[in-house]
Design an enzyme around this catalytic site. Structure first.
Site, mmCIF file in Angstrom:
data_model
loop_
_atom_site.group_PDB
_atom_site.id
_atom_site.type_symbol
_atom_site.label_atom_id
_atom_site.label_comp_id
_atom_site.label_asym_id
_atom_site.label_seq_id
_atom_site.Cartn_x
_atom_site.Cartn_y
_atom_site.Cartn_z
ATOM 1 N N ASP A 165 -8.048 -4.351 0.040
ATOM 2 C CA ASP A 165 -8.659 -4.740 -1.238
ATOM 3 C C ASP A 165 -8.568 -6.244 -1.475
ATOM 4 O O ASP A 165 -9.408 -6.817 -2.168
ATOM 5 C CB ASP A 165 -7.977 -3.995 -2.398
ATOM 6 C CG ASP A 165 -8.183 -2.511 -2.276
ATOM 7 O OD1 ASP A 165 -9.338 -2.096 -2.189
ATOM 8 O OD2 ASP A 165 -7.190 -1.767 -2.233
ATOM 9 N N HIS A 217 0.846 -1.200 0.000
ATOM 10 C CA HIS A 217 0.000 0.000 0.000
ATOM 11 C C HIS A 217 0.874 1.240 0.000
ATOM 12 O O HIS A 217 1.907 1.272 0.670
ATOM 13 C CB HIS A 217 -0.928 0.008 1.222
ATOM 14 C CG HIS A 217 -2.092 0.933 1.065
ATOM 15 N ND1 HIS A 217 -2.013 2.274 1.308
ATOM 16 C CD2 HIS A 217 -3.357 0.695 0.654
ATOM 17 C CE1 HIS A 217 -3.184 2.829 1.057
ATOM 18 N NE2 HIS A 217 -4.020 1.896 0.664
HETATM 19 N N1 ACO Z 1 3.810 -7.569 -5.683
HETATM 20 C C1 ACO Z 1 5.124 -7.836 -5.848
HETATM 21 N N2 ACO Z 1 6.109 -6.940 -5.616
HETATM 22 C C2 ACO Z 1 5.742 -5.712 -5.214
HETATM 23 C C3 ACO Z 1 4.385 -5.389 -5.015
HETATM 24 C C4 ACO Z 1 3.413 -6.349 -5.260
HETATM 25 N N3 ACO Z 1 2.110 -6.105 -5.082
HETATM 26 N N4 ACO Z 1 4.312 -4.097 -4.602
HETATM 27 C C5 ACO Z 1 5.570 -3.639 -4.538
HETATM 28 N N5 ACO Z 1 6.434 -4.627 -4.902
HETATM 29 C C6 ACO Z 1 7.896 -4.547 -4.878
HETATM 30 C C7 ACO Z 1 8.431 -3.684 -5.993
HETATM 31 O O1 ACO Z 1 8.665 -4.405 -7.164
HETATM 32 C C8 ACO Z 1 9.673 -3.123 -5.355
HETATM 33 O O2 ACO Z 1 10.647 -4.144 -5.387
HETATM 34 P P1 ACO Z 1 12.219 -3.753 -5.534
HETATM 35 O O3 ACO Z 1 12.543 -2.974 -4.288
HETATM 36 O O4 ACO Z 1 12.920 -5.052 -5.631
HETATM 37 O O5 ACO Z 1 12.335 -2.920 -6.784
HETATM 38 C C9 ACO Z 1 9.292 -2.932 -3.891
HETATM 39 O O6 ACO Z 1 8.262 -3.897 -3.659
HETATM 40 C C10 ACO Z 1 8.764 -1.543 -3.586
HETATM 41 O O7 ACO Z 1 7.831 -1.202 -4.590
HETATM 42 P P2 ACO Z 1 7.221 0.256 -4.769
HETATM 43 O O8 ACO Z 1 6.559 0.365 -6.109
HETATM 44 O O9 ACO Z 1 8.250 1.257 -4.412
HETATM 45 O O10 ACO Z 1 6.125 0.234 -3.670
HETATM 46 P P3 ACO Z 1 5.075 1.330 -3.487
HETATM 47 O O11 ACO Z 1 4.894 1.416 -2.048
HETATM 48 O O12 ACO Z 1 5.402 2.573 -4.185
HETATM 49 O O13 ACO Z 1 3.786 0.744 -4.194
HETATM 50 C C11 ACO Z 1 1.648 -0.110 -4.472
HETATM 51 C C12 ACO Z 1 2.620 0.566 -3.522
HETATM 52 C C13 ACO Z 1 1.471 0.732 -5.724
HETATM 53 C C14 ACO Z 1 0.320 -0.251 -3.753
HETATM 54 C C15 ACO Z 1 2.214 -1.491 -4.841
HETATM 55 O O14 ACO Z 1 2.459 -2.230 -3.668
HETATM 56 C C16 ACO Z 1 1.316 -2.268 -5.781
HETATM 57 O O15 ACO Z 1 1.379 -2.075 -6.992
HETATM 58 N N6 ACO Z 1 0.423 -3.147 -5.216
HETATM 59 C C17 ACO Z 1 -0.498 -3.898 -6.033
HETATM 60 C C18 ACO Z 1 -1.703 -3.073 -6.360
HETATM 61 C C19 ACO Z 1 -2.632 -2.918 -5.163
HETATM 62 O O16 ACO Z 1 -2.956 -3.860 -4.466
HETATM 63 N N7 ACO Z 1 -3.058 -1.702 -4.925
HETATM 64 C C20 ACO Z 1 -3.976 -1.486 -3.816
HETATM 65 C C21 ACO Z 1 -3.462 -0.524 -2.913
HETATM 66 S S1 ACO Z 1 -4.404 0.919 -3.107
HETATM 67 C C22 ACO Z 1 -3.305 2.193 -2.848
HETATM 68 O O17 ACO Z 1 -2.205 1.992 -2.484
HETATM 69 C C23 ACO Z 1 -3.795 3.544 -3.107
#
Ligand code: ACO
Length: 431
Positions: free
Chosen positions: A366, A308
């Site tokens: 979610d 998140h």
């Molecule tokens: N599955 C696998 N790997 C992930 C996921 C995921 N769902 N989310 C993040 N990562 C990994 C990234 O690849 C990254 O790895 P790295 O460090 O090796 O490069 C690391 O975790 C950090 O990722 P970021 O993109 O910097 O994480 P951020 O906190 O910015 O992203 C987000 C948050 C967009 C919610 C992300 O976790 C995601 O895409 N989740 C899936 C979609 C989802 O469920 N969204 C609902 C949340 S609603 C909301 O947040 C508003």
């Protein structure tokens, strides 16, 4: 701590007052920046910008805290229900028993739609997306109640309680009628004897030959889902509602804009994306193992419903909804659902795998809410509609905060223009 920050710009120094919120959040007040220096700030996506002050919701993403009007979400989930929480969010205080009874009566009174509204919903193509029907219908409510939609905030606020009850009550009837119309089913009429969630489930699923009576666990899971979504401070749809409200627009026009923002897949679509992911995994004959490996390698898709942007350690809503989800499943006696098996595998993996643990990627709200919607029999294209029903009290409260602000200015961000510099018009034969 000093209450002034000093900004050195060119040969000037500017004192920026430091503004501290009631939970200690610190902000620089830059309201005089442009007038005094000619500069503006650049904050793509507003990630560092406080667009307003608000008394509605407090979030601390690092600590996993969510409070409505100061009350922890855990206490509201345990001791309150969606209707009472909707009153709290929109009115600012928990209701007395008289106030709560009056609010419930208003919701009951306003549950049915005018016949013209019913015909309006029936006039959409059967395959219309329910979010399109929802936003159009909510905006249309302003046409049916012109005394609540004068586009004069002072006058609209005089009727706030009525407008709020209409929006909170009718959003559920509009949603259920849309579902019935798109499936070619006869419409059900709201029952004054039923509670908010039971009535919604009746509107959705009762048949002339079979009245739908949910198990208490199912009604309670829906109630919790709506309560947990009631507000989430300045997200995309809420900021949209405030933006539209700042122009002086009425409550229905403003919250209908919120519905449109929520429709965007980056905002309201995550619970739907969870189910789509599970279906794809299943269609590929995978039990989740290959999908997880691909996600971890960075070559595959991410696990939807994990991680998140705001909640960095845990999503407090996920913890709460998880228990309710398992109770609802048990009461429905759902077994042998391959998608559920995959979901449980993903959950177990994320909670125990080094990759997910080190990146703090745990199931978010979610993940479970998508599964709850599926267990309740809500079709995939209605998931975001369910989110909108839950978010309605928050949008209404945020509209009220804008409308009641005596110093209200229309929201008008600036930009940094990076397009072509002045050039002369080229006649068409020379282009
Ligand atoms: N599955 C696998 N790997 C992930 C996921 C995921 N769902 N989310 C993040 N990562 C990994 C990234 O690849 C990254 O790895 P790295 O460090 O090796 O490069 C690391 O975790 C950090 O990722 P970021 O993109 O910097 O994480 P951020 O906190 O910015 O992203 C987000 C948050 C967009 C919610 C992300 O976790 C995601 O895409 N989740 C899936 C979609 C989802 O469920 N969204 C609902 C949340 S609603 C909301 O947040 C508003």
């Amino acid at each position: 701590m000093s209450n002034i920050a000093t900004l050195k710009l060119d040969d000037k120094e500017l004192n920026l007052p430091i503004f501290v919120g009631s939970e200690g959040e610190k902000a620089l007040d830059i309201s005089k920046l442009r007038a005094e220096t000619g500069y503006i700030t650049y904050d793509d996506g507003f990630g560092n910008t406080g667009s307003c002050t608000s008394k509605i919701t407090y979030i601390d993403g690092e600590a996993g805290i969510l409070r409505y009007r100061g009350y922890p979400i855990e206490q509201l989930a345990e001791k309150s229900n969606f209707v009472e929480t909707a009153y709290l969010v929109t009115q600012g205080e928990l209701p007395t028993s008289d106030q709560r009874a009056k609010f419930s009566r208003m919701l009951t009174q306003h549950a049915p739609l005018r016949e013209g509204m019913v015909r309006f919903i029936q006039s959409f193509p059967r395959d219309a997306h329910p979010m399109a029907v929802l936003s159009a219908s909510i905006n249309a409510l302003g046409a049916y109640y012109p005394h609540l939609a004068s586009n004069n905030h002072q006058r609209d606020l005089e009727h706030f309680d009525e407008a709020a009850a209409i929006a909170i009550s009718k959003v559920r009837t509009i949603a259920a009628h849309t579902f019935r119309v798109s499936n070619g089913l006869s419409l059900n009429y709201p029952r004054p004897t039923l509670g908010y969630c039971e009535n919604f489930l009746h509107l959705m699923f009762s048949e002339p030959y079979n009245e739908f009576v949910p198990t208490p666990e199912v009604a309670s899971a829906l109630n919790l889902f709506l309560l947990l979504h009631a507000d989430h401070e300045q997200n995309c749809s809420t900021s949209t509602v405030r933006m539209v409200a700042s122009a002086g627009a009425n409550l229905f026009a403003s919250v209908s804009a919120g519905v449109n923002a929520l429709w965007g897949p980056l905002h309201g679509g995550a619970n739907m994306a969870v189910l789509e992911m599970l279906q794809n995994i299943h269609n590929d004959g995978d039990d989740g193992t290959k999908f997880i490996a691909a996600a971890k390698s960075g070559k595959g898709d991410r696990l939807m419903g994990f991680g998140h942007r705001v909640y960095r350690n845990h999503d407090p809503r996920a913890k709460i909804i998880k228990g309710s989800f398992y109770k609802a499943l048990a009461s429905l006696n759902i077994k042998d659902d391959p998608l559920l098996d995959i979901a449980m595998r993903l959950e177990e993996c994320a909670l125990n795998d080094e990759y997910f643990i080190t990146r703090k990627l745990y199931p978010n709200v979610d993940f479970y809410s998508g599964l709850i919607m599926r267990a309740l029999g809500i079709p995939l294209n209605m998931f975001t509609v369910m989110f909108a029903i839950g978010r309605m009290p928050g949008w209404i409260a945020q509209w009220r905060e804008v409308a009641a602000n005596p110093k209200l200015k229309i929201y008008r961000p600036r930009q940094i223009y990076v397009g072509a510099q002045q050039r002369n018009f080229t006649p068409i034969n020379l282009r």
